[in-house]
Scaffold this motif. Sequence first.
Motif, PDB file in Angstrom:
ATOM      1  N   GLU A 259       0.841  -1.188   0.000  1.00 33.88           N
ATOM      2  CA  GLU A 259       0.000   0.000   0.000  1.00 33.88           C
ATOM      3  C   GLU A 259       0.881   1.243   0.000  1.00 33.88           C
ATOM      4  OE1 GLU A 259      -1.067   0.792   4.611  1.00 33.88           O
ATOM      5  OE2 GLU A 259      -1.976  -1.031   3.778  1.00 33.88           O
ATOM      6  N   ARG A 260       0.251   2.398  -0.165  1.00 38.41           N
ATOM      7  CA  ARG A 260       0.977   3.674  -0.062  1.00 38.41           C
ATOM      8  C   ARG A 260       0.719   4.277   1.317  1.00 38.41           C
ATOM      9  NH1 ARG A 260       2.584   5.616  -5.421  1.00 38.41           N
ATOM     10  NH2 ARG A 260       3.205   7.578  -4.420  1.00 38.41           N
ATOM     11  N   GLN A 261       1.767   4.820   1.894  1.00 37.41           N
ATOM     12  CA  GLN A 261       1.660   5.491   3.189  1.00 37.41           C
ATOM     13  C   GLN A 261       2.407   6.812   3.118  1.00 37.41           C
ATOM     14  OE1 GLN A 261       2.974   2.926   6.378  1.00 37.41           O
ATOM     15  NE2 GLN A 261       1.398   1.387   5.987  1.00 37.41           N
ATOM     16  N   PRO A 262       2.234   7.704   4.110  1.00 42.93           N
ATOM     17  CA  PRO A 262       3.014   8.951   4.107  1.00 42.93           C
ATOM     18  C   PRO A 262       4.503   8.664   3.950  1.00 42.93           C
ATOM     19  CG  PRO A 262       1.334   9.037   5.814  1.00 42.93           C
ATOM     20  CD  PRO A 262       1.292   7.633   5.247  1.00 42.93           C
ATOM     21  N   GLU A 263       5.157   9.389   3.046  1.00 43.99           N
ATOM     22  CA  GLU A 263       6.573   9.152   2.760  1.00 43.99           C
ATOM     23  C   GLU A 263       7.382   9.199   4.057  1.00 43.99           C
ATOM     24  OE1 GLU A 263      10.659   9.621   1.224  1.00 43.99           O
ATOM     25  OE2 GLU A 263       9.573  10.905   2.642  1.00 43.99           O
ATOM     26  N   ALA A 264       8.368   8.311   4.173  1.00 38.73           N
ATOM     27  CA  ALA A 264       9.037   8.069   5.450  1.00 38.73           C
ATOM     28  C   ALA A 264       9.622   9.342   6.070  1.00 38.73           C
ATOM     29  CB  ALA A 264      10.140   7.034   5.260  1.00 38.73           C
ATOM     30  N   GLU A 265      10.288  10.163   5.274  1.00 42.16           N
ATOM     31  CA  GLU A 265      10.942  11.352   5.828  1.00 42.16           C
ATOM     32  C   GLU A 265      10.053  12.587   5.798  1.00 42.16           C
ATOM     33  OE1 GLU A 265      14.658  12.325   3.989  1.00 42.16           O
ATOM     34  OE2 GLU A 265      15.136  13.900   5.462  1.00 42.16           O
ATOM     35  N   TRP A 266       9.301  12.788   4.712  1.00 42.86           N
ATOM     36  CA  TRP A 266       8.643  14.074   4.492  1.00 42.86           C
ATOM     37  C   TRP A 266       7.130  14.048   4.689  1.00 42.86           C
ATOM     38  CZ3 TRP A 266      12.567  17.316   4.189  1.00 42.86           C
ATOM     39  CH2 TRP A 266      13.758  16.914   3.595  1.00 42.86           C
ATOM     40  N   GLY A 267       6.496  12.906   4.525  1.00 38.95           N
ATOM     41  CA  GLY A 267       5.032  12.844   4.527  1.00 38.95           C
ATOM     42  C   GLY A 267       4.447  13.059   5.920  1.00 38.95           C
ATOM     43  N   TYR A 268       3.262  13.666   5.966  1.00 41.32           N
ATOM     44  CA  TYR A 268       2.576  13.924   7.239  1.00 41.32           C
ATOM     45  C   TYR A 268       1.496  12.877   7.457  1.00 41.32           C
ATOM     46  CZ  TYR A 268      -0.264  16.286  10.798  1.00 41.32           C
ATOM     47  OH  TYR A 268      -0.966  16.591  11.945  1.00 41.32           O
ATOM     48  N   ASP A 269       1.483  12.275   8.647  1.00 39.66           N
ATOM     49  CA  ASP A 269       0.423  11.340   9.020  1.00 39.66           C
ATOM     50  C   ASP A 269      -0.628  12.114   9.803  1.00 39.66           C
ATOM     51  OD1 ASP A 269      -1.211   9.357  10.198  1.00 39.66           O
ATOM     52  OD2 ASP A 269       0.406   7.891   9.980  1.00 39.66           O
ATOM     53  N   ASP A 270      -1.831  12.167   9.248  1.00 42.93           N
ATOM     54  CA  ASP A 270      -2.887  13.011   9.816  1.00 42.93           C
ATOM     55  C   ASP A 270      -3.398  12.505  11.164  1.00 42.93           C
ATOM     56  OD1 ASP A 270      -4.341  15.419   9.309  1.00 42.93           O
ATOM     57  OD2 ASP A 270      -6.142  14.223   8.985  1.00 42.93           O
ATOM     58  N   ALA A 271      -2.923  11.340  11.614  1.00 44.49           N
ATOM     59  CA  ALA A 271      -3.352  10.835  12.921  1.00 44.49           C
ATOM     60  C   ALA A 271      -3.027  11.824  14.034  1.00 44.49           C
ATOM     61  CB  ALA A 271      -2.675   9.489  13.207  1.00 44.49           C
ATOM     62  N   LEU A 272      -2.008  12.657  13.825  1.00 46.83           N
ATOM     63  CA  LEU A 272      -1.577  13.597  14.865  1.00 46.83           C
ATOM     64  C   LEU A 272      -2.529  14.784  15.015  1.00 46.83           C
ATOM     65  CD1 LEU A 272       0.777  14.114  16.876  1.00 46.83           C
ATOM     66  CD2 LEU A 272       1.942  15.363  15.046  1.00 46.83           C
ATOM     67  N   THR A 273      -3.308  15.056  13.989  1.00 45.48           N
ATOM     68  CA  THR A 273      -4.132  16.276  13.974  1.00 45.48           C
ATOM     69  C   THR A 273      -5.165  16.290  15.098  1.00 45.48           C
ATOM     70  OG1 THR A 273      -3.820  16.448  11.583  1.00 45.48           O
ATOM     71  CG2 THR A 273      -5.642  17.702  12.533  1.00 45.48           C
ATOM     72  N   GLU A 274      -5.722  15.136  15.440  1.00 48.04           N
ATOM     73  CA  GLU A 274      -6.762  15.086  16.473  1.00 48.04           C
ATOM     74  C   GLU A 274      -6.220  15.609  17.809  1.00 48.04           C
ATOM     75  OE1 GLU A 274      -8.539  11.276  16.911  1.00 48.04           O
ATOM     76  OE2 GLU A 274      -9.672  11.823  18.714  1.00 48.04           O
ATOM     77  N   ASP A 275      -5.032  15.172  18.199  1.00 48.95           N
ATOM     78  CA  ASP A 275      -4.451  15.638  19.468  1.00 48.95           C
ATOM     79  C   ASP A 275      -4.158  17.140  19.416  1.00 48.95           C
ATOM     80  OD1 ASP A 275      -4.599  13.115  20.445  1.00 48.95           O
ATOM     81  OD2 ASP A 275      -2.446  12.848  20.776  1.00 48.95           O
ATOM     82  N   ILE A 276      -3.639  17.603  18.274  1.00 49.73           N
ATOM     83  CA  ILE A 276      -3.349  19.037  18.133  1.00 49.73           C
ATOM     84  C   ILE A 276      -4.622  19.858  18.296  1.00 49.73           C
ATOM     85  CG2 ILE A 276      -2.566  20.809  16.505  1.00 49.73           C
ATOM     86  CD1 ILE A 276      -0.733  18.644  15.265  1.00 49.73           C
ATOM     87  N   SER A 277      -5.698  19.391  17.665  1.00 55.17           N
ATOM     88  CA  SER A 277      -6.978  20.122  17.737  1.00 55.17           C
ATOM     89  C   SER A 277      -7.514  20.136  19.162  1.00 55.17           C
ATOM     90  CB  SER A 277      -7.994  19.475  16.788  1.00 55.17           C
ATOM     91  OG  SER A 277      -7.538  19.531  15.453  1.00 55.17           O
ATOM     92  N   GLU A 278      -7.327  19.037  19.892  1.00 56.75           N
ATOM     93  CA  GLU A 278      -7.827  18.986  21.268  1.00 56.75           C
ATOM     94  C   GLU A 278      -7.080  19.960  22.168  1.00 56.75           C
ATOM     95  OE1 GLU A 278      -7.753  14.993  22.672  1.00 56.75           O
ATOM     96  OE2 GLU A 278      -9.343  14.322  21.325  1.00 56.75           O
ATOM     97  N   VAL A 279      -5.761  20.028  22.046  1.00 62.92           N
ATOM     98  CA  VAL A 279      -4.994  20.989  22.841  1.00 62.92           C
ATOM     99  C   VAL A 279      -5.398  22.416  22.470  1.00 62.92           C
ATOM    100  CG1 VAL A 279      -2.687  21.911  23.295  1.00 62.92           C
ATOM    101  CG2 VAL A 279      -3.029  19.450  23.174  1.00 62.92           C
ATOM    102  N   ALA A 280      -5.549  22.661  21.170  1.00 66.73           N
ATOM    103  CA  ALA A 280      -5.926  24.006  20.718  1.00 66.73           C
ATOM    104  C   ALA A 280      -7.284  24.400  21.275  1.00 66.73           C
ATOM    105  CB  ALA A 280      -5.936  24.047  19.193  1.00 66.73           C
ATOM    106  N   ALA A 281      -8.223  23.456  21.311  1.00 72.75           N
ATOM    107  CA  ALA A 281      -9.555  23.764  21.839  1.00 72.75           C
ATOM    108  C   ALA A 281      -9.488  24.076  23.336  1.00 72.75           C
ATOM    109  CB  ALA A 281     -10.491  22.583  21.573  1.00 72.75           C
ATOM    110  N   ARG A 282      -8.659  23.315  24.065  1.00 68.67           N
ATOM    111  CA  ARG A 282      -8.539  23.550  25.513  1.00 68.67           C
ATOM    112  C   ARG A 282      -7.934  24.910  25.809  1.00 68.67           C
ATOM    113  NH1 ARG A 282      -6.523  18.225  25.962  1.00 68.67           N
ATOM    114  NH2 ARG A 282      -4.410  18.984  26.351  1.00 68.67           N
ATOM    115  N   ARG A 283      -6.956  25.329  24.993  1.00 68.18           N
ATOM    116  CA  ARG A 283      -6.201  26.540  25.303  1.00 68.18           C
ATOM    117  C   ARG A 283      -6.599  27.755  24.456  1.00 68.18           C
ATOM    118  NH1 ARG A 283      -3.838  25.880  30.050  1.00 68.18           N
ATOM    119  NH2 ARG A 283      -2.351  27.507  29.488  1.00 68.18           N
ATOM    120  N   GLY A 284      -7.544  27.557  23.531  1.00 63.40           N
ATOM    121  CA  GLY A 284      -7.995  28.686  22.719  1.00 63.40           C
ATOM    122  C   GLY A 284      -7.044  29.099  21.624  1.00 63.40           C
ATOM    123  N   TYR A 285      -6.226  28.164  21.130  1.00 61.35           N
ATOM    124  CA  TYR A 285      -5.279  28.480  20.056  1.00 61.35           C
ATOM    125  C   TYR A 285      -5.953  28.378  18.686  1.00 61.35           C
ATOM    126  CZ  TYR A 285      -1.783  27.418  23.708  1.00 61.35           C
ATOM    127  OH  TYR A 285      -1.058  27.380  24.857  1.00 61.35           O
TER     128      TYR A 285
END
Length: 467
Positions: A259-285
């Motif tokens: 299968e294809r996955q985010p490129e090893a060095e440069w690609g972004y895995d969107d799994a991280l976005t959920e945690d970022i959004s939760e911190v931003a919501a808590r702190r108003g960022y």
Amino acid sequence: MSRTLCDFDSSVAAVRAVSRFMRGRDFRALGAGPASAHLAALASALPAGAQRRLFVTAGRFQSSRASRVRGLTSEDLASWTAGQYGPGPYPAVFIGSVSGAAVHLAAAMGAPVLPQTYLVPVRARVDPDRPRNALTAGMELGRAMVAANPDLSLCHMHDPSQDRAMLVRFLYFRFKRLRLGAVLERFLEERLAPGATIFIVDCTLTWPVTVLGERHSFQFGALGGMSPDEYVSGSDRVAEHLAQQGSPVRRWDPSPADERQPEAEWGYDDALTEDISEVAARRGYRVRRITLEEPEHLSPTVAELYRWWHHRRGLPAERLLVETYDQWEPYWTLRLGAVPFWLQFTADSSLDLLERYLRGVEPYRQIGVNLFSNGLLSVGQAPVAEWRKVAERYAAESGGTLGVDERAFPWDFGATMRHRPALAALPERYPMPPPLRVDELDEFLGHFPATSAPFPPRVESLRPASG
């Protein structure tokens, strides 16, 4: 901890460059050693065979034994990153894919860079042209590490074209963070200013991989020089490359991709976005996403941003500094009032992007090109003469390479030590400006037509500031 990382990894270099810039320091020799033009000249004066051995030796010292790597955790990586920066408060932060253009954007805004991916080199002796053997060599350690670190995915990357000089001494283990974890959550909560902006750098580049298990894969080949198909199917130029390297094979025989996955060095895995959004919501960022297909696609826009910013400050902005891979220098770019243009590698495709940009903009008075040396003639690599010709053709006054021993490239082992002295020797100095504000970035983006630059990034708001 730092010895399990790699000084020339793009993520390590990005963190060191930006954190040193924030302390008013330049990025001499990748932030890891002296920046001596004299030492660089000595290294580049060695016979070709000695320079090749020097690259291989350097590879061994950049790697760690499997027993040392085995105990590494996701929080170790986060702690090293957080420890490079001061207490803040920072107006913004850049999280996700690494890009030299994003390094310059972050430096301009006084914002830390928190990469999603890190290279952890594992000491081993493998034949670069036997990818199935390399896969097997890393299997057991890789399985143990992903089992022990549910916050990470592991892609064992194997590129016998661009990384050949290092592959004979270590396995390229690239860990990608899928969750923020306690250390980085605390970093965002404690070191960002109220109403700060989190920029997610989302490089959508993917690559075919062999799936080895949950969060564990093997990537054959990498971005720069060749397509995934050419790595697998071979070609005349691959056969020629292998013959030049003294290999007994004329094409590679990797394990089939699943299968294809985010490129090893440069690609972004969107799994991280959920945690970022939760911190931003808590702190108003605020949360903004910068989407690009390849990491260097951000470079034309950032170059034009710097030019616009310099003009606003009353500077001529007539000097273009072209950088490749991890040889970026935000401190001297600003001290010289220069415009940065970063390219991911020294491949033909990167040279094409530079020329495409230069064809469409007002001419620069001076153009200096710095080239990263990877220790061999890799497939698709543009010769140094071609880089010099483009710089000369488009510069109104003077153009050429900068900090490069053209006779030694791409075995120019002293290049990383020569980069900073070459910049420091240029005339003209300007005061360091106050950080570029988010509203100034928005003003530039509002007036800069998206179609004015090749491959314009998409910048979108995922979450406004609140509370």
